[in-house]
Design a protein around this motif. Structure first.
Motif, PDB file in Angstrom:
ATOM      1  N   CYS A  50       0.802  -1.224   0.000  1.00 23.79           N
ATOM      2  CA  CYS A  50       0.000   0.000   0.000  1.00 23.79           C
ATOM      3  C   CYS A  50       0.833   1.271   0.000  1.00 23.79           C
ATOM      4  CB  CYS A  50      -0.944   0.011   1.196  1.00 23.79           C
ATOM      5  SG  CYS A  50      -0.095   0.169   2.791  1.00 23.79           S
ATOM      6  N   GLY A  51       2.168   1.148   0.171  1.00 20.35           N
ATOM      7  CA  GLY A  51       3.032   2.323   0.159  1.00 20.35           C
ATOM      8  C   GLY A  51       3.058   3.108   1.446  1.00 20.35           C
ATOM      9  N   LEU A  52       2.433   2.609   2.512  1.00 24.39           N
ATOM     10  CA  LEU A  52       2.392   3.329   3.783  1.00 24.39           C
ATOM     11  C   LEU A  52       3.785   3.407   4.397  1.00 24.39           C
ATOM     12  CD1 LEU A  52       0.666   4.625   6.056  1.00 24.39           C
ATOM     13  CD2 LEU A  52       0.541   2.339   7.079  1.00 24.39           C
ATOM     14  N   GLN A  53       4.151   4.604   4.902  1.00 28.61           N
ATOM     15  CA  GLN A  53       5.397   4.786   5.621  1.00 28.61           C
ATOM     16  C   GLN A  53       5.183   4.369   7.075  1.00 28.61           C
ATOM     17  OE1 GLN A  53       8.404   5.949   4.379  1.00 28.61           O
ATOM     18  NE2 GLN A  53       7.465   5.831   2.338  1.00 28.61           N
ATOM     19  N   ILE A  54       5.931   3.404   7.516  1.00 32.57           N
ATOM     20  CA  ILE A  54       5.760   2.849   8.865  1.00 32.57           C
ATOM     21  C   ILE A  54       6.990   3.196   9.686  1.00 32.57           C
ATOM     22  CG2 ILE A  54       5.408   0.739  10.191  1.00 32.57           C
ATOM     23  CD1 ILE A  54       4.238  -0.486   7.626  1.00 32.57           C
ATOM     24  N   SER A  55       6.753   3.589  10.926  1.00 39.17           N
ATOM     25  CA  SER A  55       7.850   3.991  11.804  1.00 39.17           C
ATOM     26  C   SER A  55       7.716   3.285  13.147  1.00 39.17           C
ATOM     27  CB  SER A  55       7.849   5.503  12.003  1.00 39.17           C
ATOM     28  OG  SER A  55       8.881   5.893  12.890  1.00 39.17           O
TER      29      SER A  55
END
Length: 532
Positions: A331-336
């Motif tokens: 989905c291209g989500l930036q996860i931190s």
């Protein structure tokens, strides 16, 4: 995402239905980037759980070809052994650990050190049990010195066990498995025999208490380990299979935003029981199939590519938390993720030599924290001996039982130092050529032991009062008995002056007699001889 049936599909196709989503493991995957340069974060590895004797002892071909060389055995384990499915450690079957968890398999590949590091850092806390051969938590709890020294540092605890504990036979480490559930009892098809003339007719069917369609069986999933449902299916008794034979249902894989599921229908037969008036079963028949539909949720998860191009890691230090960032490839989500602070990690800096023999003039090896926080440790303390010619102040002389002491002054630093003085020898009256106390007429201490004879020479119906002479060698300073000679025979007591007391042993002539235990033993104290 549409669901699909896995009933009657091939084993190869079934494996394609397994989970692809994985969980990010920060410390086992990347290099710590610190201000001013790059620094590798230390991690555990196969060497921390490896014991060469254990590995060679399990495989005769290794012992014959490699021998007992620890380094060569470790190299074989990492290079070939684990890949061949061999058990390379008494603590963790690394190959089985990889096989049981798809997320680790995707993250680490053939990096066997990474699997060990993950287990010691995260796996124990996450209660991952596949491939675990030795319970490190139990080992630490049953060895107080290990627990006190290492706390929850399981890498250090593992290293202690494979280096020392396994050879010392220390307690703990046993894997306790949960007791398996008892198998359902098989339905009875016995029909009681009827005697001639018995005209009793069967009663109408009597169902067991509760839902009659579920009374005679249990669902197959009750004994199934669902923690590995999306990898290799593993039964609680340790047997491994592909899809369970009883699996008839559908699978829906999860997405980044929506849960998936594994759904199946129970196909167990359902029985009906017939009972007589006494409650005994006389007939059982199959009336159908359970058909109950059950579902296990396959949680939603992001898909992560564990490559250097998709992972950014700001490693934590002892002062600051770290950060791990990555991108979901679906989905291209930036996860931190926030990584907690770590303990101080020290390395050798320099040796400080002692400047003198004073209490504040000692030397040491200085170790500094690698994160630059200013934390230091002093190790391997080094001291210079005092220069004291004589100890002649506040002198308390030793005796043969109590050590004395004396104080001297150091000519270099002026400090006072007190030392214990050696015990003095026991004071015996006469010693032989070897310095051992002698028995003789001029150095013996004579005592008497009260005895009696059971004969009646006077015909008075009384026991004869007797005594035995005992010769002792005693220290005149502390009264310690060093030798006991009780070889003399008992002799009757005499009272020539008719005062009622024996002239030799000083015991009453009309005393009541008992069997007396010898009161004089080597190592005992004769208090009335102290100081003579």
């Amino acid at each position: 995402m549409e669901s699909y049936s896995i009933y009657n599909i091939s084993k190869g196709e079934r494996k394609k239905a397994k989970m692809k989503g994985k969980k990010f493991l920060a410390f086992a995957l990347a290099t710590a980037m610190l201000a001013g340069g790059a620094l590798s974060v230390s991690a555990a590895g196969v060497s921390d759980v490896f014991n060469g004797n254990y590995y060679a002892g399990k495989y005769a071909d290794l012992k014959a070809n490699v021998g007992t060389d620890e380094a060569a055995l470790l190299n074989h384990a990492v290079t070939n052994g684990a890949k061949e499915g061999r058990v390379i450690s008494p603590i963790l079957d690394v190959a089985a650990y990889r096989k049981a968890y798809a997320d680790l398999d995707a993250a680490f590949g053939d990096d066997w050190n990474a699997y060990v590091d993950h287990y010691l850092t995260y796996g124990i806390k996450e209660k991952r049990v596949a491939g675990v051969l030795f319970d490190l938590v139990d080992y630490a709890n049953k060895n107080a010195d290990v627990k006190a020294a290492y706390g929850d540092d399981y890498a250090a605890i593992a290293k202690h066990y494979v280096t020392f504990g396994i050879n010392e036979g220390r307690p703990g480490g046993t894997i306790v498995k949960e007791a398996s559930k008892p198998a359902a009892s098989a339905p009875s098809n016995n029909t009681p025999a009827q005697t001639p003339g018995d005209t009793q007719k069967p009663q109408e069917p009597v169902y067991p208490q509760g839902d009659p369609t579920l009374a005679q069986h249990k669902h197959a999933h009750e004994d199934f380990d669902w923690s590995v449902i999306f990898n290799e299916f593993k039964l609680n008794n340790g047997e491994v299979a592909s899809w369970p034979d009883w699996f008839i249902g559908n699978v829906k894989t999860p997405t980044c935003t929506e849960d998936g599921y594994v759904e199946w229908r129970c196909s167990d037969p359902v029985y009906r029981e017939y009972k007589d008036k006494d409650g005994k079963i006389y007939k059982t028949e199959v009336i159908g199939t359970c058909d109950k539909v059950m579902r296990v949720v396959w949680p939603k998860s992001h898909k992560i590519m564990y490559t250097s191009n998709n992972v950014f890691l700001l490693a934590p230090t002892c002062q600051k938390e770290g950060t791990a960032k990555y991108t979901c490839t679906s989905c291209g989500l930036q996860i931190s993720e926030t990584l907690p602070k770590v303990n101080h990690q020290v390395e050798f800096d320099k040796t400080v030599a002692p400047t003198g023999c004073g209490k504040d003039q000692y030397g040491y090896d200085l170790w500094k924290c690698i994160f630059g926080c200013g934390y230091t440790e002093e190790k391997e303390i080094k001291k210079v001996e005092h220069q004291i010619a004589t100890y002649d102040i506040d002198v308390v002389e030793s005796t043969c039982t109590v050590a004395g002491h004396a104080t001297g002054i150091c000519s270099k630093c002026g400090e006072r130092e007190t030392k214990l003085l050696a015990l003095k020898d026991h004071n015996y009256w006469k010693l032989d050529a070897e310095g051992k106390p002698m028995v003789g007429t001029d150095n013996e201490v004579t005592r008497y032991v009260d005895t009696y004879k059971e004969d009646d020479p006077e015909g008075l119906g009384k026991e004869t009062r007797c005594h035995k002479e005992v010769k002792l060698v005693v220290c005149t300073a502390c009264g310690r008995i060093d030798q006991v000679d009780d070889s003399a025979a008992s002799v009757p007591c005499e009272d020539a002056d008719k005062n009622g007391w024996c002239d030799f042993c000083n015991h009453k002539m009309d005393r009541n007699h008992t069997n007396q235990v010898m009161p004089y033993v080597v190592g005992g104290v004769l208090s009335d001889k102290v100081g003579q």
